[in-house]
Design an enzyme around this catalytic site. Structure first.
Site, PDB file in Angstrom:
ATOM      1  N   LYS A 211      13.922 -14.964  -9.694  1.00 31.05           N
ATOM      2  CA  LYS A 211      13.666 -13.887 -10.655  1.00 31.05           C
ATOM      3  C   LYS A 211      12.764 -14.380 -11.770  1.00 31.05           C
ATOM      4  O   LYS A 211      11.800 -13.730 -12.138  1.00 31.05           O
ATOM      5  CB  LYS A 211      15.011 -13.447 -11.227  1.00 31.05           C
ATOM      6  CG  LYS A 211      15.384 -12.056 -11.351  1.00 31.05           C
ATOM      7  CD  LYS A 211      15.352 -11.082 -10.250  1.00 31.05           C
ATOM      8  CE  LYS A 211      14.632 -11.398  -9.009  1.00 31.05           C
ATOM      9  NZ  LYS A 211      14.963 -10.696  -7.819  1.00 31.05           N
TER      10      LYS A 211
ATOM     11  N   TRP B 182      -3.011  -2.788  -1.450  1.00 28.44           N
ATOM     12  CA  TRP B 182      -2.653  -4.169  -1.750  1.00 28.44           C
ATOM     13  C   TRP B 182      -3.444  -5.004  -0.741  1.00 28.44           C
ATOM     14  O   TRP B 182      -3.194  -4.945   0.456  1.00 28.44           O
ATOM     15  CB  TRP B 182      -1.148  -4.361  -1.564  1.00 28.44           C
ATOM     16  CG  TRP B 182      -0.618  -5.676  -2.018  1.00 28.44           C
ATOM     17  CD1 TRP B 182      -0.262  -6.029  -3.286  1.00 28.44           C
ATOM     18  CD2 TRP B 182      -0.336  -6.816  -1.186  1.00 28.44           C
ATOM     19  NE1 TRP B 182       0.216  -7.312  -3.300  1.00 28.44           N
ATOM     20  CE2 TRP B 182       0.179  -7.832  -2.028  1.00 28.44           C
ATOM     21  CE3 TRP B 182      -0.473  -7.086   0.170  1.00 28.44           C
ATOM     22  CZ2 TRP B 182       0.556  -9.080  -1.556  1.00 28.44           C
ATOM     23  CZ3 TRP B 182      -0.100  -8.339   0.640  1.00 28.44           C
ATOM     24  CH2 TRP B 182       0.409  -9.311  -0.227  1.00 28.44           C
TER      25      TRP B 182
ATOM     26  N   GLU C  33       9.101 -15.017 -10.609  1.00 30.20           N
ATOM     27  CA  GLU C  33       8.274 -13.878 -10.219  1.00 30.20           C
ATOM     28  C   GLU C  33       7.856 -13.002 -11.390  1.00 30.20           C
ATOM     29  O   GLU C  33       6.772 -12.424 -11.362  1.00 30.20           O
ATOM     30  CB  GLU C  33       8.869 -13.069  -9.069  1.00 30.20           C
ATOM     31  CG  GLU C  33      10.130 -12.361  -9.314  1.00 30.20           C
ATOM     32  CD  GLU C  33      10.654 -11.668  -8.067  1.00 30.20           C
ATOM     33  OE1 GLU C  33       9.869 -11.245  -7.223  1.00 30.20           O
ATOM     34  OE2 GLU C  33      11.887 -11.551  -7.962  1.00 30.20           O
TER      35      GLU C  33
ATOM     36  N   CYS D  98       0.825  -1.212   0.000  1.00 26.41           N
ATOM     37  CA  CYS D  98       0.000   0.000   0.000  1.00 26.41           C
ATOM     38  C   CYS D  98       0.859   1.261   0.000  1.00 26.41           C
ATOM     39  O   CYS D  98       1.972   1.272   0.518  1.00 26.41           O
ATOM     40  CB  CYS D  98      -0.873   0.037   1.244  1.00 26.41           C
ATOM     41  SG  CYS D  98      -1.871  -1.433   1.445  1.00 26.41           S
TER      42      CYS D  98
ATOM     43  N   ASN E  85      -2.004   2.320   5.732  1.00 23.59           N
ATOM     44  CA  ASN E  85      -1.071   1.238   5.381  1.00 23.59           C
ATOM     45  C   ASN E  85      -0.822   0.424   6.640  1.00 23.59           C
ATOM     46  O   ASN E  85      -0.635   1.005   7.712  1.00 23.59           O
ATOM     47  CB  ASN E  85       0.299   1.797   4.960  1.00 23.59           C
ATOM     48  CG  ASN E  85       0.286   2.421   3.593  1.00 23.59           C
ATOM     49  OD1 ASN E  85      -0.741   2.488   2.946  1.00 23.59           O
ATOM     50  ND2 ASN E  85       1.450   2.891   3.158  1.00 23.59           N
ATOM     51  N   GLY E  86      -0.757  -0.893   6.512  1.00 24.58           N
ATOM     52  CA  GLY E  86      -0.458  -1.720   7.685  1.00 24.58           C
ATOM     53  C   GLY E  86      -1.613  -2.655   7.978  1.00 24.58           C
ATOM     54  O   GLY E  86      -2.480  -2.888   7.122  1.00 24.58           O
TER      55      GLY E  86
ATOM     56  N   LYS F  66       6.385  -4.572  -3.569  1.00 26.87           N
ATOM     57  CA  LYS F  66       7.810  -4.288  -3.435  1.00 26.87           C
ATOM     58  C   LYS F  66       8.267  -4.291  -1.983  1.00 26.87           C
ATOM     59  O   LYS F  66       9.273  -4.879  -1.642  1.00 26.87           O
ATOM     60  CB  LYS F  66       8.085  -2.923  -4.067  1.00 26.87           C
ATOM     61  CG  LYS F  66       9.532  -2.487  -4.011  1.00 26.87           C
ATOM     62  CD  LYS F  66      10.255  -2.909  -5.242  1.00 26.87           C
ATOM     63  CE  LYS F  66      11.735  -2.632  -5.181  1.00 26.87           C
ATOM     64  NZ  LYS F  66      12.505  -3.724  -5.742  1.00 26.87           N
TER      65      LYS F  66
ATOM     66  N   GLU G 289      18.727 -17.497  -6.811  1.00 26.78           N
ATOM     67  CA  GLU G 289      18.217 -16.154  -7.116  1.00 26.78           C
ATOM     68  C   GLU G 289      17.698 -16.077  -8.556  1.00 26.78           C
ATOM     69  O   GLU G 289      16.659 -15.460  -8.820  1.00 26.78           O
ATOM     70  CB  GLU G 289      19.321 -15.116  -6.851  1.00 26.78           C
ATOM     71  CG  GLU G 289      19.018 -13.699  -7.298  1.00 26.78           C
ATOM     72  CD  GLU G 289      17.752 -13.106  -6.676  1.00 26.78           C
ATOM     73  OE1 GLU G 289      17.203 -13.689  -5.735  1.00 26.78           O
ATOM     74  OE2 GLU G 289      17.313 -12.051  -7.171  1.00 26.78           O
TER      75      GLU G 289
ATOM     76  N   ARG H 246       5.164  -0.136  -6.049  1.00 21.67           N
ATOM     77  CA  ARG H 246       5.142  -0.944  -4.827  1.00 21.67           C
ATOM     78  C   ARG H 246       4.221  -2.151  -4.954  1.00 21.67           C
ATOM     79  O   ARG H 246       4.287  -3.061  -4.124  1.00 21.67           O
ATOM     80  CB  ARG H 246       4.661  -0.073  -3.649  1.00 21.67           C
ATOM     81  CG  ARG H 246       5.634   1.028  -3.305  1.00 21.67           C
ATOM     82  CD  ARG H 246       5.014   2.019  -2.350  1.00 21.67           C
ATOM     83  NE  ARG H 246       4.741   1.446  -1.053  1.00 21.67           N
ATOM     84  CZ  ARG H 246       5.534   1.560   0.001  1.00 21.67           C
ATOM     85  NH1 ARG H 246       6.661   2.211  -0.104  1.00 21.67           N
ATOM     86  NH2 ARG H 246       5.209   1.029   1.154  1.00 21.67           N
TER      87      ARG H 246
ATOM     88  N   HIS I 171      19.504 -36.995  -6.728  1.00 20.52           N
ATOM     89  CA  HIS I 171      18.847 -37.429  -5.482  1.00 20.52           C
ATOM     90  C   HIS I 171      17.352 -37.129  -5.496  1.00 20.52           C
ATOM     91  O   HIS I 171      16.726 -37.104  -4.441  1.00 20.52           O
ATOM     92  CB  HIS I 171      19.524 -36.763  -4.281  1.00 20.52           C
ATOM     93  CG  HIS I 171      20.953 -37.171  -4.133  1.00 20.52           C
ATOM     94  ND1 HIS I 171      21.343 -38.437  -3.780  1.00 20.52           N
ATOM     95  CD2 HIS I 171      22.095 -36.476  -4.344  1.00 20.52           C
ATOM     96  CE1 HIS I 171      22.659 -38.507  -3.759  1.00 20.52           C
ATOM     97  NE2 HIS I 171      23.138 -37.328  -4.098  1.00 20.52           N
TER      98      HIS I 171
HETATM   99  C1  F6R Z   1      12.349 -10.454  -5.261  1.00 18.33           C
HETATM  100  C2  F6R Z   1      11.964  -9.447  -4.325  1.00 18.33           C
HETATM  101  C3  F6R Z   1      11.568  -9.875  -2.948  1.00 18.33           C
HETATM  102  C4  F6R Z   1      12.329  -9.022  -1.929  1.00 18.33           C
HETATM  103  C5  F6R Z   1      11.855  -9.348  -0.505  1.00 18.33           C
HETATM  104  C6  F6R Z   1      12.649  -8.573   0.530  1.00 18.33           C
HETATM  105  O1  F6R Z   1      12.708  -9.899  -6.484  1.00 18.33           O
HETATM  106  O2  F6R Z   1      11.987  -8.298  -4.634  1.00 18.33           O
HETATM  107  O3  F6R Z   1      11.815 -11.217  -2.749  1.00 18.33           O
HETATM  108  O4  F6R Z   1      13.692  -9.281  -2.082  1.00 18.33           O
HETATM  109  O5  F6R Z   1      10.503  -9.021  -0.381  1.00 18.33           O
HETATM  110  O6  F6R Z   1      12.519  -7.196   0.340  1.00 18.33           O
HETATM  111  P1  F6R Z   1      13.516  -6.189   1.023  1.00 18.33           P
HETATM  112  O7  F6R Z   1      14.865  -6.418   0.433  1.00 18.33           O
HETATM  113  O8  F6R Z   1      12.974  -4.829   0.701  1.00 18.33           O
HETATM  114  O9  F6R Z   1      13.512  -6.479   2.498  1.00 18.33           O
END
Ligand code: F6R
Length: 588
Positions: free
Chosen positions: A463, A72, A466, A2, A96-97, A583, A459, A27, A482
């Site tokens: 990527k 959100w 997502e 949010c 927000n929250g 985000k 990682e 976000r 395995h």
């Molecule tokens: C993946 C991604 C999320 C963040 C995770 C932690 O691309 O963006 O997995 O890495 O939500 O977010 P931060 O780093 O802001 O604590």
């Protein structure tokens, strides 16, 4: 997650708020709304979908004061009724929250005659304000906050007040002064419009009018908070020459490495950091998602440099099963945003247990920086794409420099030369597109490697899934036999990373095991000989510039970020706004 914006000034509030909300779109959200106040009346528009959907409705919003929100969904579906602002009597509220005790408050207010029109937890705030208001907005907000459990950033309009009020607990509120007076949950909404900003402290309440700010602590004692100049970096806004933020930000990987090196060398007290790490009885790291994946690389780097045990913990687990720390331990909280609720909680638990808390973050004013004993800045600049790319590269850079804290100059030299190769990889789409095409033609994609390549494989898999929504997994190549081999057939792609000469033969075994089960293989390697041996045996091979094994993750990570980007674009997805994701994950 949010986002909140508020405005009081001379301009039309609706347009100011609309522009602010557009800046917060990155976000992740599913509905948006705006309320303005004019001559004792509140005007509200809100709907599910994109901020752009509000554009035709703005002319129905008069006034020079207002609040806006991107939601959100947490409590209640993503529909028009649940979108913020929520209106009750003379009040309109955005939040927000999460309000943890909303159900009991709702029951109490319903018994007192209040009628609710949404399924959200947030709506109780508007009703509580209406319930407590006795001619003083700040006091009504104080009394309201005293009834809430959970976390909040709140902005509230009141028809009897020529401005709006904000309050925060465990969720950021930033005030900005420019051509008018602003409030926002994220500094990004203020860039280009405010010349100075201040971050409210926990429990603060502020009144914002056309004349300025009045800030109080949670008992309504007036307090002053430090305003800092706000410099938006030129060119930060917009995607520039790139069609998407994700590509723009991958292309900023090299810049991030250079800026993070510069900052580390110029601002970190290296002797103190080295001594802290050297004398630690253990080093624990906490983070989520990509930040956790960066911590995995951190474990290898710091584990090789210091004698004590070093471990990485997924923050959402660590908060319920925290690593045992003492007052000689160091906890490193890794977080791009510095606001991720699980990371904050896990870090707080370690700090309370006595650990020295280091925040490794990209956002200098974030909650984690206020909690930490020491901040290690990741200098990626604003990261707008929901998927973390350049911030991951910045975190890896920080870990490299920490691993040689006493004499980082040589390492910085290597990093700067690796940055040149990263820049070359990021500007070349050809191989990434070939592998991306293979990904979207596959039922599943596995990312495999050995040693440090495993961390990048994990990682790379995150990527890809997502932004392209293709099923993928990342794990050590040796684990293939395995279990996972059972899934391999001609419809499954395995992307094999090979960057360490000493482990190359073993990786080739994995390649052969996949090929002999008709699986497809794409090899990404920094080793010329491995490339020459495999290029005609596998379905695709990408030779990256040569790099020492300990630096190769910058190159392979950039390559896999590009693969994910192109897979999203080739399959018609918007890589900047992956579905269901946000985000800055400020809910637990
Ligand atoms: C993946 C991604 C999320 C963040 C995770 C932690 O691309 O963006 O997995 O890495 O939500 O977010 P931060 O780093 O802001 O604590």
């Amino acid at each position: 997650m949010c986002g909140i914006v508020g405005y009081a000034g001379r301009n039309r509030a609706a347009e100011e708020l609309f522009e602010g909300l557009k800046k917060l779109e990155y976000r992740g959200y599913d509905s948006a709304g705006i309320s303005t106040a004019d001559r004792g009346e509140i005007f509200t528009v809100k709907r599910s979908g994109m901020v752009e959907g509000l554009a035709p409705l703005l002319k129905g919003l008069p006034g020079t004061v207002g609040i806006g929100h991107t939601r959100w969904a947490t409590h209640g579906a993503a529909n028009d009724a649940n979108a913020h602002p929520h209106v009750c009597g003379a009040f309109s509220v955005v939040h927000n929250g999460i309000i943890e005790n909303y159900a009991e408050l709702r029951e109490e207010l319903t018994a007192a005659g209040h009628v609710f029109s949404s399924q959200t937890d947030s709506e109780v705030i508007a009703h509580l304000l209406d319930y407590y208001y006795d001619g003083d907005l700040a006091d009504a907000l104080r009394l309201t906050c005293a009834r809430l459990k959970g976390c909040w950033a709140i902005a509230a309009l009141c028809t009897h007040f020529d401005g709006f009020a904000v309050a925060r607990r465990a969720s950021p509120v930033i005030l900005g002064e420019g051509e008018g007076y602003f409030a926002a949950s994220d500094i990004y909404a203020l860039i280009g419009r405010a010349h100075s900003y201040c971050v409210l402290e926990e429990g603060d309440i502020a009144l914002v009018t056309h004349r300025g700010f009045t800030i109080y602590d949670c008992h309504l004692n007036p307090v002053s908070r430090q305003f800092e100049p706000l410099k938006g970096e030129k060119g930060e806004d917009g995607t520039g020459d790139c069609p998407h933020y994700m590509l723009k930000e991958i292309r900023q990987n090299a810049r991030t490495m250079r800026a993070t090196c510069r900052k580390f060398l110029s601002s970190v007290d290296r002797a103190a950091l080295h001594s802290r790490l050297q004398n630690a009885d253990k080093i624990v790291m906490v983070g989520c998602g990509t930040a956790y994946n960066a911590a995995l690389a951190g474990v290898r780097l710091l584990g090789g440099a210091y004698d004590c045990p070093v471990s990485a913990h997924i923050a959402s687990e660590a908060r319920y099963d925290p690593p045992r720390v003492t007052d000689r331990s160091v906890c490193i909280a890794v977080s791009q945003s510095g606001e991720t609720a699980d990371t904050l909680k896990a870090a707080a638990i370690c700090r309370e247990a006595g650990a020295y808390l280091i925040a490794m973050t990209n956002v200098g004013y974030s909650a984690i920086t206020r909690m930490a004993h020491k901040v290690l800045p990741v200098c990626a600049g604003p990261e707008v794409c929901v998927a973390a790319t350049k911030s991951y590269i910045g975190q890896l850079t920080c870990f490299h420099l920490m691993s040689v804290a006493l004499s980082p100059d040589k390492r910085a030299e290597w990093l700067l030369s690796a940055a040149d190769d990263v820049a070359k990889i990021a500007s070349c789409g050809e191989y990434a597109q070939v592998i991306a095409r293979m990904c979207i033609d596959s039922r599943a994609v596995f990312f495999l490697g050995r040693g440090a390549d495993v961390d990048v494989a994990v990682e790379g898999s995150l990527k890809l899934k997502e932004v392209s929504y293709i099923f993928s997994d990342g794990y050590p190549a040796g684990e293939l036999k395995h279990g996972t081999l059972a899934l391999v057939d001609e419809s499954v792609l395995s992307v094999v990373l090979i960057t360490d000469d000493g482990l190359a033969e073993k990786c080739k075994n994995a390649v052969e095991q996949i090929l002999s089960r008709s699986g497809k293989v794409a090899v990404v390697t920094t080793l010329r000989q491995t490339y020459d041996e495999l290029k005609d045996r596998v379905h695709a091979a990408w030779l990256l510039p040569p790099a020492p094994a300990h630096l190769s993750h910058f190159l392979t990570a950039t390559a896999l970020q590009l693969v994910a980007y192109h897979a999203a674009v080739l399959s018609g997805r918007n890589p900047d706004k992956p579905r269901n994701l946000a985000k800055s994950v400020t809910v637990e």
